[in-house]
Design a protein around this motif. Sequence first.
Motif, PDB file in Angstrom:
ATOM      1  N   GLY A  85       0.850  -1.212  -0.018  1.00  0.00           N
ATOM      2  CA  GLY A  85       0.266  -0.048  -0.029  1.00  0.00           C
ATOM      3  C   GLY A  85       0.772   1.258   0.029  1.00  0.00           C
ATOM      4  N   GLY A  86       0.346   2.259   0.895  1.00  0.00           N
ATOM      5  CA  GLY A  86       1.131   3.357   0.962  1.00  0.00           C
ATOM      6  C   GLY A  86       1.060   4.581  -0.197  1.00  0.00           C
ATOM      7  N   GLY A  87      -0.181   4.083  -1.094  1.00  0.00           N
ATOM      8  CA  GLY A  87      -0.476   5.000  -2.380  1.00  0.00           C
ATOM      9  C   GLY A  87       0.365   4.324  -3.357  1.00  0.00           C
ATOM     10  N   GLU A  88       1.154   5.406  -4.358  1.00  0.00           N
ATOM     11  CA  GLU A  88       2.046   4.716  -5.365  1.00  0.00           C
ATOM     12  C   GLU A  88       3.345   5.067  -4.953  1.00  0.00           C
ATOM     13  OE1 GLU A  88       1.998   5.983 -10.049  1.00  0.00           O
ATOM     14  OE2 GLU A  88       2.618   7.556  -8.769  1.00  0.00           O
ATOM     15  N   GLN A  89       3.884   3.891  -4.670  1.00  0.00           N
ATOM     16  CA  GLN A  89       5.287   3.670  -4.438  1.00  0.00           C
ATOM     17  C   GLN A  89       6.237   3.176  -5.189  1.00  0.00           C
ATOM     18  OE1 GLN A  89       6.733   4.479  -1.488  1.00  0.00           O
ATOM     19  NE2 GLN A  89       4.647   5.383  -0.704  1.00  0.00           N
ATOM     20  N   MET A  90       7.396   3.765  -5.608  1.00  0.00           N
ATOM     21  CA  MET A  90       7.793   3.542  -6.888  1.00  0.00           C
ATOM     22  C   MET A  90       9.111   2.616  -6.769  1.00  0.00           C
ATOM     23  SD  MET A  90       6.214   5.662  -8.490  1.00  0.00           S
ATOM     24  CE  MET A  90       6.605   5.341  -9.935  1.00  0.00           C
ATOM     25  N   SER A  91       9.664   2.434  -5.472  1.00  0.00           N
ATOM     26  CA  SER A  91      10.813   1.438  -5.232  1.00  0.00           C
ATOM     27  C   SER A  91      10.483   0.200  -4.766  1.00  0.00           C
ATOM     28  CB  SER A  91      11.676   2.265  -4.375  1.00  0.00           C
ATOM     29  OG  SER A  91      12.511   3.224  -4.791  1.00  0.00           O
TER      30      SER A  91
ATOM     31  N   THR B 145       2.991  14.390  -0.214  1.00  0.00           N
ATOM     32  CA  THR B 145       3.204  14.566  -1.804  1.00  0.00           C
ATOM     33  C   THR B 145       4.104  15.466  -2.104  1.00  0.00           C
ATOM     34  OG1 THR B 145       1.899  14.873  -3.526  1.00  0.00           O
ATOM     35  CG2 THR B 145       1.145  16.062  -1.637  1.00  0.00           C
ATOM     36  N   SER B 146       4.998  15.080  -2.920  1.00  0.00           N
ATOM     37  CA  SER B 146       6.272  16.109  -3.217  1.00  0.00           C
ATOM     38  C   SER B 146       6.834  15.700  -4.876  1.00  0.00           C
ATOM     39  CB  SER B 146       7.176  15.832  -2.204  1.00  0.00           C
ATOM     40  OG  SER B 146       7.820  14.528  -2.128  1.00  0.00           O
ATOM     41  N   GLU B 147       7.742  16.136  -5.129  1.00  0.00           N
ATOM     42  CA  GLU B 147       8.418  15.741  -6.299  1.00  0.00           C
ATOM     43  C   GLU B 147       9.218  14.528  -5.620  1.00  0.00           C
ATOM     44  OE1 GLU B 147       9.051  16.455  -9.195  1.00  0.00           O
ATOM     45  OE2 GLU B 147       8.695  18.430  -9.729  1.00  0.00           O
ATOM     46  N   PRO B 148       9.320  13.179  -6.429  1.00  0.00           N
ATOM     47  CA  PRO B 148       9.927  11.989  -6.141  1.00  0.00           C
ATOM     48  C   PRO B 148      11.481  12.360  -6.138  1.00  0.00           C
ATOM     49  CG  PRO B 148       8.897  11.581  -8.452  1.00  0.00           C
ATOM     50  CD  PRO B 148       8.742  13.092  -7.768  1.00  0.00           C
ATOM     51  N   GLY B 149      12.054  13.135  -6.949  1.00  0.00           N
ATOM     52  CA  GLY B 149      13.442  13.248  -6.851  1.00  0.00           C
ATOM     53  C   GLY B 149      13.913  12.603  -8.215  1.00  0.00           C
ATOM     54  N   VAL B 150      15.389  13.077  -8.252  1.00  0.00           N
ATOM     55  CA  VAL B 150      16.056  12.407  -9.526  1.00  0.00           C
ATOM     56  C   VAL B 150      16.607  11.497  -9.117  1.00  0.00           C
ATOM     57  CG1 VAL B 150      17.222  12.938 -11.490  1.00  0.00           C
ATOM     58  CG2 VAL B 150      15.447  14.613 -10.764  1.00  0.00           C
ATOM     59  N   GLY B 151      16.825  10.276  -9.534  1.00  0.00           N
ATOM     60  CA  GLY B 151      17.846   9.280  -9.064  1.00  0.00           C
ATOM     61  C   GLY B 151      17.309   8.656  -7.982  1.00  0.00           C
ATOM     62  N   ARG B 152      16.797   8.976  -6.907  1.00  0.00           N
ATOM     63  CA  ARG B 152      16.191   8.309  -5.698  1.00  0.00           C
ATOM     64  C   ARG B 152      17.097   7.334  -5.164  1.00  0.00           C
ATOM     65  NH1 ARG B 152      11.797   5.738  -6.307  1.00  0.00           N
ATOM     66  NH2 ARG B 152      10.606   6.647  -4.549  1.00  0.00           N
ATOM     67  N   ASP B 153      18.193   7.363  -5.229  1.00  0.00           N
ATOM     68  CA  ASP B 153      19.283   6.507  -4.687  1.00  0.00           C
ATOM     69  C   ASP B 153      20.506   7.165  -4.172  1.00  0.00           C
ATOM     70  OD1 ASP B 153      20.974   4.189  -4.111  1.00  0.00           O
ATOM     71  OD2 ASP B 153      20.637   3.160  -6.003  1.00  0.00           O
ATOM     72  N   LYS B 154      20.721   7.203  -2.835  1.00  0.00           N
ATOM     73  CA  LYS B 154      21.771   8.033  -2.331  1.00  0.00           C
ATOM     74  C   LYS B 154      23.129   7.366  -2.484  1.00  0.00           C
ATOM     75  CE  LYS B 154      19.015  10.821  -0.229  1.00  0.00           C
ATOM     76  NZ  LYS B 154      18.651  12.137  -0.992  1.00  0.00           N
ATOM     77  N   SER B 155      23.277   6.317  -3.284  1.00  0.00           N
ATOM     78  CA  SER B 155      24.533   5.697  -3.653  1.00  0.00           C
ATOM     79  C   SER B 155      24.875   6.119  -4.962  1.00  0.00           C
ATOM     80  CB  SER B 155      24.549   4.111  -3.108  1.00  0.00           C
ATOM     81  OG  SER B 155      23.771   3.639  -4.437  1.00  0.00           O
ATOM     82  N   THR B 156      24.062   6.789  -5.709  1.00  0.00           N
ATOM     83  CA  THR B 156      24.496   7.121  -6.748  1.00  0.00           C
ATOM     84  C   THR B 156      24.707   8.656  -7.232  1.00  0.00           C
ATOM     85  OG1 THR B 156      22.315   8.070  -7.672  1.00  0.00           O
ATOM     86  CG2 THR B 156      22.753   5.640  -7.849  1.00  0.00           C
TER      87      THR B 156
ATOM     88  N   ASN C 280      10.106   8.706  -1.537  1.00  0.00           N
ATOM     89  CA  ASN C 280       9.571  10.177  -2.105  1.00  0.00           C
ATOM     90  C   ASN C 280       8.572   9.818  -3.218  1.00  0.00           C
ATOM     91  OD1 ASN C 280      12.396  11.329  -1.326  1.00  0.00           O
ATOM     92  ND2 ASN C 280      10.553  12.703  -0.744  1.00  0.00           N
ATOM     93  N   THR C 281       7.436  10.223  -3.132  1.00  0.00           N
ATOM     94  CA  THR C 281       6.402   9.980  -4.300  1.00  0.00           C
ATOM     95  C   THR C 281       5.482  11.137  -4.345  1.00  0.00           C
ATOM     96  OG1 THR C 281       4.656   8.465  -4.713  1.00  0.00           O
ATOM     97  CG2 THR C 281       5.028   8.813  -2.383  1.00  0.00           C
ATOM     98  N   ASN C 282       5.103  11.387  -5.563  1.00  0.00           N
ATOM     99  CA  ASN C 282       3.694  12.167  -5.986  1.00  0.00           C
ATOM    100  C   ASN C 282       2.402  12.006  -5.367  1.00  0.00           C
ATOM    101  OD1 ASN C 282       5.380  11.767  -9.051  1.00  0.00           O
ATOM    102  ND2 ASN C 282       5.393  13.591  -8.303  1.00  0.00           N
ATOM    103  N   TYR C 283       2.256  10.692  -5.086  1.00  0.00           N
ATOM    104  CA  TYR C 283       1.133  10.052  -4.708  1.00  0.00           C
ATOM    105  C   TYR C 283       1.281   9.044  -3.506  1.00  0.00           C
ATOM    106  CZ  TYR C 283      -3.306   7.465  -4.917  1.00  0.00           C
ATOM    107  OH  TYR C 283      -4.809   7.033  -4.907  1.00  0.00           O
ATOM    108  N   PRO C 284       1.327   9.572  -2.309  1.00  0.00           N
ATOM    109  CA  PRO C 284       1.273   8.713  -1.089  1.00  0.00           C
ATOM    110  C   PRO C 284      -0.062   8.704  -0.815  1.00  0.00           C
ATOM    111  CG  PRO C 284       1.835  11.240  -0.425  1.00  0.00           C
ATOM    112  CD  PRO C 284       1.513  11.029  -2.053  1.00  0.00           C
TER     113      PRO C 284
END
Length: 672
Positions: A117-123, A136-147, A165-169
Amino acid sequence: MRGISTRILAENEGFELVYEGRIILRHTSLCPSLVISRGNPRVTMYRGNFRIEDSPSGTVIPTGWQQSENGIEFAANGSICATLTVMSNGIEVRTTDPAFDRITLHFHAEADEQVWGGGEQMSYLSLKGRAFPMWTSEPGVGRDKSTELTRIMDKEGMAGGDYWNTNYPQPTFLTSRWTAIHLDASCYSVLDFTNPESHTVSVWSNRAKFEIFAAASPTELVSALSTRFGRQPQLPDWAIEGAIVGLKSGASSFDRLERFLDAGTSVSGIWCEDWAGIRETSFGRRLFWDWKSGDRSAARYPGLKQQIAALHERGIRFLAYVNPYLAVDGELFAEAEAGGHFARQLESDATHLVDFGEFDCGVLDFTQAKTRDWFAERILGREMLDIGVDGWMADFGEYLPTDLRLGDGSDPMEAHNKWPVLWAEVNAQAVASRGRTGDAVFFMRAGFSGVQAHCPLLWAGDQSVDFTRHDGIGTVITGALSAGLVGNAYSHSDCGGYTSLHGNIRSEELLQRWCELAAFAPVMRSHEGNRPDDNLQYDTNEALLTCFARWSRVHAHLAPYVRHLCEEAEKTGLPAQRPLFLHYPDDASLWTVQDQYLYGADLLVAPVIEQGSSSRNVLLPGDTPWRHCWTGEDYAPGLHDISAPIGQPPVFYRPDSAFAPLFAGLAGVIEL
C-alpha cells in the motif's frame, strides 16, 4: 463486510481490539500501543522538494487504561491523557490536551505478515522493513543516495529524492491477513514497518481516525478499498485502441505525426504539451505556464482549433497540458489576481509566488469554490475543451507550500496533501460540465486519499531515462501495482522516460524496452522528455519508428481484452495491472514480486528492465500451464529462465482463457 462491529476484549492486564476475528491492536503495560508527544516541526521546500523534520518533546507512553462507554481511556501518571473511541468500522484516537499533537499507534503484526500500500510507491511494492512518510512531493531524480546523479541533485536543491518520495502517497496499508487500515487524515504521517512486531503509524495531529477493512481474499479487500475511495469511469475506446504520440515541436508536430502513420503506427491521439507556448531554461525545454489559446499558442500552433477538427475527421484525438499554477509573465495571471484566485502571503494580501525554476508562479487557491469554478470554466472549459481538446496531462499538484495563507483559513500543513485531490476535482468538474465524462481523459501524477473518485488515469511521473533501480523503467511497474491496490484501476507511463540531466540520455535499447512495457498498459503514450534535442526520439530513425509502430499495434490488438478489464474495474474495482498474489494469495513466494505482473487474470507480463539483458527469470503462478505468446510453447508453473531478445519480452497467457484466440494472434502482430 464493514457493518460488523469492532470489539474490545480485555485480557491479561491489557486489551485487544478485534475486527472480524482479527486482532488489530494489542495493548499491555509492558507493550503499550500508544505514544503521544508535542511536535516541533521544521519544513523546508525548494521547487517541490521538501525536508521535513521534527523534535518532539514531552513524550508520554500511557501504560494504564480503563474501558469506557465508547472505548478506551489511556492513562499516564494517574490521569487520562488520550481516548480511543470504537466505531463499527474503525477507531478514533484523541489526546485530551490538544498541545499533544503527535500520535503514534502500534497496530498488531503477526510473524511473517506482509504489507503493501502506501499509495503509489515507486521503489518497493512490499513495505515491510521500511518506513514511508506520507507527503506528496517531487519524487526526486535518481532516488538512490548511492548514485552520483542523486548526490548531484541533492546538492543542487534537495532534488535527489529517496526510496519513499512519491507524487502520490496514501496512508493506507494492506496486510497478508487480508486486512487494511486507512488513516482518514491529510496531515503529515509516517507508515513504519521496520518493527516486525507492529505496524506503526505516526500522525502529526491530536486526533487520528483509522478505518479498518477485512476480507476473505485480496481481491475482495481491494474491491472494498475501491468502493471506499471511488471508482474511475471506464476508459473510452479511443484511449485503448492505439498509441498516443507525444510530440512538442510546434506546428511541425503534425508533419512528424504523418511519419508515424506512414510507418504503420496505430495512432489514437497526438499529445502536444507545448500547445500554449514554451520557454527554455537550464533544466531544459519547459512550457509557458499561461493556459490559453492566445498569441503564444497561435505562434506555436497556427490555426490550432481547425487542426484539431481536421484530426477528429481522421479519428485522431488531440491532447494538451495544464497545471494549477500561472506564470507571472502570462496573460492569465492578472485576471486570476484580480479575481482573488491566488493563495496569499502570510503577512500580507500579496500573492504568494513559487519559484518553479527560473520563473515564478501564483498558486491557484482551490480551497475556494469560486477559484475551482473559475479554473474549470475559464481555462479547462473555454480555452481547452471548447476548442476540441480531448484530454490533457493535469500536471503537478504536489507543490503547495506550508508558508502561505489559504482562502478557507485552513492550515497549509493539513491542506498540502489534499491539494492533488482538489486539483483532480477541478479537472473532473470541467469535463463533466461539457458532458464528456468517460470520453475526455486527463491524467495525473499527484494524488492522495480520494483522488480515485475524480482522476480517471494515473501516470507514473518523471522517471529518469535509464534502467536504474529506483528511478528508471522498472519503477513504473511498481507504481502501477501499488497504486492499483488502493483503488486506482488505470496507470501508464511516459514511454521512453522523461528526466535527462547531467549527461544521462536515452539509449535505443531503453526506448525499445519501454515500448514493450507500454504496450501492456491500458494507455500507451510517448514523451519527448525534458531535453528533446539531446535525446533519441521514436522518429529519430527507422528502427525506432518501426519499433514504436509494432508495439502500438500490439496495444491496439489487445483493446477487446482491455475493454473487458475496464468493465471489470467498474464492477469490482480491480486494477488492470495486478500483483501476482492478487489471484494467487496462498503462495507467499509471490508477495514481494514487483518486476512482473498480471494484466487482468489471463495475461502475465514480465518486462525486461535490466540493461543488456536478453533473458530473464519469470515466475509462473498457479497449478496450470501458461502459454508463451510468441512461441506458443506451454510452460508449467514455477520459475523459468525465459529467452527475451529485444522484440520478444516474456508474455504468457492462460490457454483456457476466453481471450486465448486474441492472445494467440499477438505473435502475428509483432511479425508484421
